[in-house]
Scaffold this motif. Sequence first.
Motif, PDB file in Angstrom:
ATOM      1  N   ALA A 261       0.953  -1.574   0.046  1.00  0.00           N
ATOM      2  CA  ALA A 261      -0.030   0.135   0.178  1.00  0.00           C
ATOM      3  C   ALA A 261       0.639   1.627   0.268  1.00  0.00           C
ATOM      4  CB  ALA A 261      -0.896   0.103   1.183  1.00  0.00           C
ATOM      5  N   SER A 262       2.260   1.474   0.806  1.00  0.00           N
ATOM      6  CA  SER A 262       3.118   2.022   0.842  1.00  0.00           C
ATOM      7  C   SER A 262       3.707   2.342  -0.203  1.00  0.00           C
ATOM      8  CB  SER A 262       4.020   1.926   1.472  1.00  0.00           C
ATOM      9  OG  SER A 262       3.205   2.299   3.189  1.00  0.00           O
ATOM     10  N   LEU A 264       1.779   1.855  -3.664  1.00  0.00           N
ATOM     11  CA  LEU A 264       0.654   2.427  -4.212  1.00  0.00           C
ATOM     12  C   LEU A 264       0.717   3.559  -4.039  1.00  0.00           C
ATOM     13  CD1 LEU A 264      -1.434   1.261  -6.488  1.00  0.00           C
ATOM     14  CD2 LEU A 264      -2.847   0.563  -4.111  1.00  0.00           C
ATOM     15  N   PHE A 265       0.544   3.857  -3.058  1.00  0.00           N
ATOM     16  CA  PHE A 265      -0.415   5.424  -2.418  1.00  0.00           C
ATOM     17  C   PHE A 265       0.688   6.746  -2.101  1.00  0.00           C
ATOM     18  CE2 PHE A 265      -3.944   1.845  -0.698  1.00  0.00           C
ATOM     19  CZ  PHE A 265      -4.373   1.817  -1.752  1.00  0.00           C
ATOM     20  N   VAL A 266       2.023   5.916  -1.913  1.00  0.00           N
ATOM     21  CA  VAL A 266       2.918   6.581  -1.808  1.00  0.00           C
ATOM     22  C   VAL A 266       4.581   7.130  -3.011  1.00  0.00           C
ATOM     23  CG1 VAL A 266       4.845   7.518  -0.203  1.00  0.00           C
ATOM     24  CG2 VAL A 266       3.046   6.848   0.611  1.00  0.00           C
ATOM     25  N   GLY A 269       1.231   6.778  -5.621  1.00  0.00           N
ATOM     26  CA  GLY A 269       0.472   8.467  -5.825  1.00  0.00           C
ATOM     27  C   GLY A 269       1.040   9.464  -5.966  1.00  0.00           C
ATOM     28  N   LYS A 277       3.969   2.319  -9.382  1.00  0.00           N
ATOM     29  CA  LYS A 277       2.337   1.960  -9.048  1.00  0.00           C
ATOM     30  C   LYS A 277       2.070   0.877 -10.185  1.00  0.00           C
ATOM     31  CE  LYS A 277       0.651   4.693 -12.458  1.00  0.00           C
ATOM     32  NZ  LYS A 277      -0.479   5.882 -12.776  1.00  0.00           N
ATOM     33  N   LEU A 281      -0.621  -1.908  -7.967  1.00  0.00           N
ATOM     34  CA  LEU A 281      -1.601  -2.659  -7.816  1.00  0.00           C
ATOM     35  C   LEU A 281      -1.800  -3.548  -7.868  1.00  0.00           C
ATOM     36  CD1 LEU A 281      -4.472  -0.391  -7.902  1.00  0.00           C
ATOM     37  CD2 LEU A 281      -3.630  -0.580 -10.862  1.00  0.00           C
TER      38      LEU A 281
END
Length: 390
Positions: A261-262, A264-266, A269, A277, A281
Amino acid sequence: MAGLSSLRTIGHRLYTGEVEYDFVGRKKKWYALSALILILAVGGLLGRGLSQGIEFKGGAVYTVNQGGISVAQAHEAIEEFRGEHEPIIQKVGKEQVRIQIASKDTGKFNEIRDALSAKLGVPADKVDAELVGPSWGKEISNKALQGLLIFMVLVTIYLAVAFEWRMAIAALVALVHDIVITIGVYALVGFEVTPGTVIGLLTILGYSLYDTVVVFDTVKETTRGITKQNKMTFSEAANRGLNQTLVRSINTSVVALLPVASLLFVGGGLLGAGMLKDIALSLFVGLAAGAFSSIFIATPLYADLKERTPEMRALAKRVEQHRAAQAKAAARGEAGDAAEASDAPADGDADDQDGDDGEPAGAGSAGSGGIRRQPARNRRAGRPSGKRKH
């Protein structure tokens, strides 16, 4: 700390069987939920389709090596050459802007580079250009497909030898379930499929299978010698094994999902790292789908296949008969308790006694009043024989 202590307590109670959630018994609900997710995934795949990167479609990559160029300026400079595909523009560090244009028409390759140099006010030698042919991406796809097929064949052989063929089928169904969901999510959200996506997709295969095999190993232990008893069906024993590994599966999945998640989102994103990314994902969706399938799909499906065998059908019948006998015995016991309760004398009956030896009136008879009959030796011992000694 209280939350961790509570989680450990729940895990211990699940392991010992004090608390149990019927995952296997509610398998139809999980199948329906899984079918709904798969329909959405396949619908997105057939409807929108996959957005392939330039590695698969072919195109050009332009890198502007000069600071002070914004993404908005690059968009404006490339607008007239965008064609049918939206160009991908990313800020790489502080000194570079990368522009990707997916197109099979490479005739305007030099023209686009000159236009970027002129509109952005950058010297021509500061704009690096690279052509990417679609044959490279096609070769990657073929190699990935070959690797996937070989992986599934080897997994099937291993599971059939180490466990049994029904477990192999359940594990493969869960594996295909995870792959379809991951690809469908890519289609629904519109993320581009790149070599990083393929890497992430192949990575989740091992993790999804690992979680499933851990659960299967515990189920194998809890169902060992299951036909030698008549108190528990195979599905119930399998469900107990699943409950014993539930907290472990959740902990493993959460620990694996946090760093992904880090990424993907950090990384993907906030920092705009395209490759991160793409990989993140596929890993994030695949890990979540793998945790779901190992708990809600693989074990219930295996138990369903196993319950169809003659041995398990006979076991289920014996368990049903045993429970019916227990229910009848319990009903007789409750009736006996009720009879004992009705035998107790009421408060007003204390004076209604025989004057000779103090025994309650009618205690030696099985009259219609519901009084329990005393044993014969008690009657002989408690009642005078009618002859008086002189």
